[in-house]
Write a protein that holds these residues in place. Structure first.
Motif, PDB file in Angstrom:
ATOM      1  N   GLY A   1      -1.055   0.723 -12.719  1.00  8.29           N
ATOM      2  CA  GLY A   1      -0.597   1.652 -11.854  1.00  8.29           C
ATOM      3  C   GLY A   1      -1.050   3.171 -12.330  1.00  8.29           C
ATOM      4  O   GLY A   1      -1.457   3.620 -11.645  1.00  8.29           O
ATOM      5  N   SER A   2      -3.031   2.689 -12.997  1.00 12.38           N
ATOM      6  CA  SER A   2      -3.674   3.650 -12.846  1.00 12.38           C
ATOM      7  C   SER A   2      -3.940   4.342 -11.932  1.00 12.38           C
ATOM      8  O   SER A   2      -4.494   5.686 -12.126  1.00 12.38           O
ATOM      9  N   ALA A   3      -4.014   3.703 -10.852  1.00 13.20           N
ATOM     10  CA  ALA A   3      -4.362   4.690 -10.003  1.00 13.20           C
ATOM     11  C   ALA A   3      -3.509   5.794  -9.620  1.00 13.20           C
ATOM     12  O   ALA A   3      -3.762   6.757  -9.242  1.00 13.20           O
ATOM     13  N   VAL A   4      -1.904   5.963 -10.404  1.00 10.81           N
ATOM     14  CA  VAL A   4      -1.348   6.913  -9.853  1.00 10.81           C
ATOM     15  C   VAL A   4      -2.403   8.245 -11.076  1.00 10.81           C
ATOM     16  O   VAL A   4      -1.636   9.529 -10.240  1.00 10.81           O
ATOM     17  N   SER A   5      -2.881   8.139 -11.327  1.00 10.84           N
ATOM     18  CA  SER A   5      -4.114   9.416 -12.231  1.00 10.84           C
ATOM     19  C   SER A   5      -4.641   9.557 -11.617  1.00 10.84           C
ATOM     20  O   SER A   5      -4.522  11.118 -11.050  1.00 10.84           O
ATOM     21  N   GLU A   6      -4.958   8.961 -10.615  1.00 11.92           N
ATOM     22  CA  GLU A   6      -6.941   9.365  -9.612  1.00 11.92           C
ATOM     23  C   GLU A   6      -5.404  10.508  -8.982  1.00 11.92           C
ATOM     24  O   GLU A   6      -6.352  10.713  -7.941  1.00 11.92           O
ATOM     25  N   ILE A   7      -4.279   9.636  -8.249  1.00 15.62           N
ATOM     26  CA  ILE A   7      -3.567  10.336  -6.967  1.00 15.62           C
ATOM     27  C   ILE A   7      -3.357  12.013  -7.834  1.00 15.62           C
ATOM     28  O   ILE A   7      -3.929  13.191  -7.141  1.00 15.62           O
ATOM     29  N   ILE A   8      -2.565  11.685  -9.062  1.00 17.53           N
ATOM     30  CA  ILE A   8      -2.260  13.469  -9.187  1.00 17.53           C
ATOM     31  C   ILE A   8      -3.083  13.966  -9.630  1.00 17.53           C
ATOM     32  O   ILE A   8      -3.459  15.528  -9.304  1.00 17.53           O
ATOM     33  N   GLU A   9      -4.280  13.674  -9.991  1.00 14.28           N
ATOM     34  CA  GLU A   9      -5.848  14.691 -10.373  1.00 14.28           C
ATOM     35  C   GLU A   9      -6.560  14.797  -8.804  1.00 14.28           C
ATOM     36  O   GLU A   9      -6.264  16.346  -8.737  1.00 14.28           O
ATOM     37  N   HIS A  10      -6.390  14.077  -8.302  1.00 11.18           N
ATOM     38  CA  HIS A  10      -6.596  14.339  -6.521  1.00 11.18           C
ATOM     39  C   HIS A  10      -5.839  15.460  -6.028  1.00 11.18           C
ATOM     40  O   HIS A  10      -5.977  16.837  -5.485  1.00 11.18           O
ATOM     41  N   LEU A  11      -4.760  15.620  -6.117  1.00 14.27           N
ATOM     42  CA  LEU A  11      -3.574  16.615  -5.817  1.00 14.27           C
ATOM     43  C   LEU A  11      -3.868  18.062  -6.679  1.00 14.27           C
ATOM     44  O   LEU A  11      -3.741  19.194  -6.016  1.00 14.27           O
ATOM     45  N   ALA A  12      -3.523  18.018  -8.502  1.00 14.58           N
ATOM     46  CA  ALA A  12      -4.176  19.168  -8.939  1.00 14.58           C
ATOM     47  C   ALA A  12      -5.421  19.482  -8.455  1.00 14.58           C
ATOM     48  O   ALA A  12      -5.112  21.100  -8.398  1.00 14.58           O
ATOM     49  N   GLY A  13      -6.463  19.208  -8.458  1.00 19.88           N
ATOM     50  CA  GLY A  13      -7.295  19.365  -7.307  1.00 19.88           C
ATOM     51  C   GLY A  13      -7.694  20.569  -6.482  1.00 19.88           C
ATOM     52  O   GLY A  13      -8.165  21.409  -6.149  1.00 19.88           O
TER      53      GLY A  13
ATOM     54  N   ALA B   1       6.527  -1.123 -10.774  1.00 13.65           N
ATOM     55  CA  ALA B   1       6.948  -0.040 -10.779  1.00 13.65           C
ATOM     56  C   ALA B   1       7.000   0.671 -11.715  1.00 13.65           C
ATOM     57  O   ALA B   1       6.761   1.919 -11.993  1.00 13.65           O
ATOM     58  N   ARG B   2       7.645   0.395 -12.633  1.00 14.80           N
ATOM     59  CA  ARG B   2       7.218   1.008 -14.065  1.00 14.80           C
ATOM     60  C   ARG B   2       6.115   1.615 -14.903  1.00 14.80           C
ATOM     61  O   ARG B   2       6.053   2.662 -15.233  1.00 14.80           O
ATOM     62  N   ASN B   3       5.414   0.698 -14.664  1.00 11.85           N
ATOM     63  CA  ASN B   3       3.771   1.028 -14.987  1.00 11.85           C
ATOM     64  C   ASN B   3       3.399   2.142 -14.046  1.00 11.85           C
ATOM     65  O   ASN B   3       3.170   3.052 -14.368  1.00 11.85           O
ATOM     66  N   ARG B   4       3.832   2.596 -12.890  1.00  6.39           N
ATOM     67  CA  ARG B   4       3.559   3.132 -12.081  1.00  6.39           C
ATOM     68  C   ARG B   4       3.642   5.371 -12.580  1.00  6.39           C
ATOM     69  O   ARG B   4       3.021   5.789 -12.655  1.00  6.39           O
ATOM     70  N   LYS B   5       5.200   4.405 -13.167  1.00  5.97           N
ATOM     71  CA  LYS B   5       6.070   4.986 -13.747  1.00  5.97           C
ATOM     72  C   LYS B   5       5.487   6.004 -14.654  1.00  5.97           C
ATOM     73  O   LYS B   5       5.419   7.483 -15.364  1.00  5.97           O
ATOM     74  N   LEU B   6       5.280   4.801 -15.646  1.00  6.35           N
ATOM     75  CA  LEU B   6       4.858   5.615 -17.331  1.00  6.35           C
ATOM     76  C   LEU B   6       3.175   6.536 -16.950  1.00  6.35           C
ATOM     77  O   LEU B   6       2.983   7.674 -17.244  1.00  6.35           O
ATOM     78  N   VAL B   7       2.456   5.374 -15.639  1.00  2.00           N
ATOM     79  CA  VAL B   7       1.090   6.766 -15.949  1.00  2.00           C
ATOM     80  C   VAL B   7       1.387   7.694 -15.425  1.00  2.00           C
ATOM     81  O   VAL B   7       0.939   9.473 -14.800  1.00  2.00           O
ATOM     82  N   TYR B   8       2.619   8.341 -14.213  1.00  2.00           N
ATOM     83  CA  TYR B   8       2.526   9.231 -13.495  1.00  2.00           C
ATOM     84  C   TYR B   8       3.568  10.255 -14.727  1.00  2.00           C
ATOM     85  O   TYR B   8       2.677  11.608 -14.578  1.00  2.00           O
ATOM     86  N   LEU B   9       3.575  10.049 -15.587  1.00  2.00           N
ATOM     87  CA  LEU B   9       4.174  10.623 -16.701  1.00  2.00           C
ATOM     88  C   LEU B   9       3.559  11.635 -17.723  1.00  2.00           C
ATOM     89  O   LEU B   9       2.805  12.430 -17.993  1.00  2.00           O
ATOM     90  N   GLU B  10       2.525  10.397 -17.823  1.00  2.00           N
ATOM     91  CA  GLU B  10       1.172  10.707 -18.858  1.00  2.00           C
ATOM     92  C   GLU B  10       0.281  12.210 -18.282  1.00  2.00           C
ATOM     93  O   GLU B  10       0.345  12.532 -18.891  1.00  2.00           O
ATOM     94  N   ALA B  11       0.480  11.094 -17.104  1.00  2.00           N
ATOM     95  CA  ALA B  11      -0.804  11.704 -15.974  1.00  2.00           C
ATOM     96  C   ALA B  11      -0.223  13.480 -15.958  1.00  2.00           C
ATOM     97  O   ALA B  11      -1.085  14.368 -15.840  1.00  2.00           O
ATOM     98  N   ILE B  12       1.104  13.856 -15.711  1.00  2.00           N
ATOM     99  CA  ILE B  12       1.400  14.712 -15.510  1.00  2.00           C
ATOM    100  C   ILE B  12       1.592  16.186 -16.965  1.00  2.00           C
ATOM    101  O   ILE B  12       1.254  17.368 -17.245  1.00  2.00           O
TER     102      ILE B  12
END
Length: 346
Positions: free
Chosen positions: A173-185, A203-214
């Motif tokens: 799910g690490s790509a979620v972090s890249e997505i959030i960083e792009h949107l934050a930019g 799904a679990r991994n994407r959720k965990l990465v989402y919460l961590e990146a936020i």
């Protein structure tokens, strides 16, 4: 049946049927020995490019197809490989199609075998198939114990779990972090996550990465909804958001959820991407042709299929294992469904 006209017609039809081209005819047309053609068909290395090109042209000109039955009798091989699935509920069609294409290129037919039941039943099915003489090698996409003393190579990819849910890099799910960083930019600050069913490791991994990146970026998550994979779930979740929720970006765990989210936004008068940016995952074909086209994560399932079947073919032939794909299987792609928020924060 005693009708002489029938037998005469059948005899004429058989006599008029075109004969299959032989390996010797291919060799003669290409100006090489039949042993060289045989090496070409086995995909042996070390052949000069010009020689390979001449043989390739002769094969196409004569519409040559190897006689697999004759080869099997001669080599005691079946030229068939088996792929074991634990369930057909989630069929990895892109991975299997890529594996099948590579198998055919190397002179093998690919059989899809479903082994219902648990790990013990699947191991027994693999053991029986390995000893049956029907296949030259077995690739299990689901977890399985390799039977001791199997007559043919058995490889376990570990790509899927018991229910054919993605594992390993497919579930990363690490790509979620890249997505959030792009949107934050782009100045997005309040996010909403459609997480998919949590029985899936992906799904679990994407959720965990989402919460961590936020948390790491100091952003706000309005909420996380554990949904199923349907468009209806995405539609319902976005349609139910309060008007003052402040959400400007939705990250969905797959493209189907994302497409439902876009329709849910339209149903309440929100424009995508002017009022709401939406990201999906999977790069389904419809995502590329939707209006707006969907920003998503391309998942190279074909690479996993190619790598797995090439390793099995190498094991069958007693050759060194080929190098595996080195690039990441998940690649973020930006399309029309993402833009800066309507009222960006400083």
């Amino acid at each position: 049946m005693n009708d002489p006209d029938f037998f005469e017609e059948a005899a004429v039809t058989q006599a008029d049927a075109p004969r299959r081209a032989t390996i010797h005819q291919v060799a003669k047309l290409a100006g090489v020995s039949h042993q060289t053609v045989s090496r070409y068909l086995r995909q042996d290395g070390g052949m000069k490019p010009a020689t390979r090109l001449r043989i390739d042209s002769a094969v196409k000109a004569l519409d040559y197809r190897p006689n697999l039955m004759a080869r099997s009798m001669r080599t005691r091989r079946t030229n068939r490989l088996a792929v074991i699935l634990s369930s057909t509920q989630y069929f990895p069609h892109r991975l299997v199609l890529a594996a099948s294409a590579i198998a055919h290129e190397h002179g093998y037919q690919l059989d899809i075998v479903t082994a219902e039941g648990g790990a013990e039943q699947r191991a027994q099915r693999i053991a029986d198939l390995a000893d049956s003489g029907q296949v030259d090698g077995i690739l299990s996409l689901a977890p399985a114990d390799v039977p001791a003393g199997a007559r043919v190579p058995v490889l376990v990819s570990g790509t899927y779990d018991e229910e054919m849910h993605s594992l390993g890099e497919l579930a990363d799910g690490s790509a979620v972090s890249e997505i959030i960083e792009h949107l934050a930019g782009l100045a997005h600050r309040t996010f909403f996550h459609l997480a998919g069913p949590q029985t899936f490791a992906s799904a679990r991994n994407r959720k965990l990465v989402y919460l961590e990146a936020i948390a790491r970026l100091g952003l706000r998550s309005y909420g996380v909804v554990d949904t199923d994979w349907s468009a209806q779930a995405g539609y319902d979740a976005v349609a139910a958001l309060p008007d003052d929720c402040g959400v400007t970006a939705v990250i969905a765990a797959n493209d189907v959820l994302a497409m439902g989210a876009i329709r849910g936004a339209f149903s309440r008068g929100w424009r995508v991407p002017d009022d709401l940016s939406v990201f999906g995952w999977d790069d389904d074909e419809i995502a590329r042709f939707a209006t707006p086209s969907l920003s998503t994560v391309i998942v190279d399932r074909e690479a996993q299929g190619r790598d797995a079947i090439l390793h099995l073919i190498a094991a069958v032939r007693g050759e060194p294992a080929p190098p595996t794909t080195t690039h990441t299987l998940n690649q973020v792609v930006h399309r029309e469904s993402v833009a800066p928020p309507p009222h960006p924060h400083p």
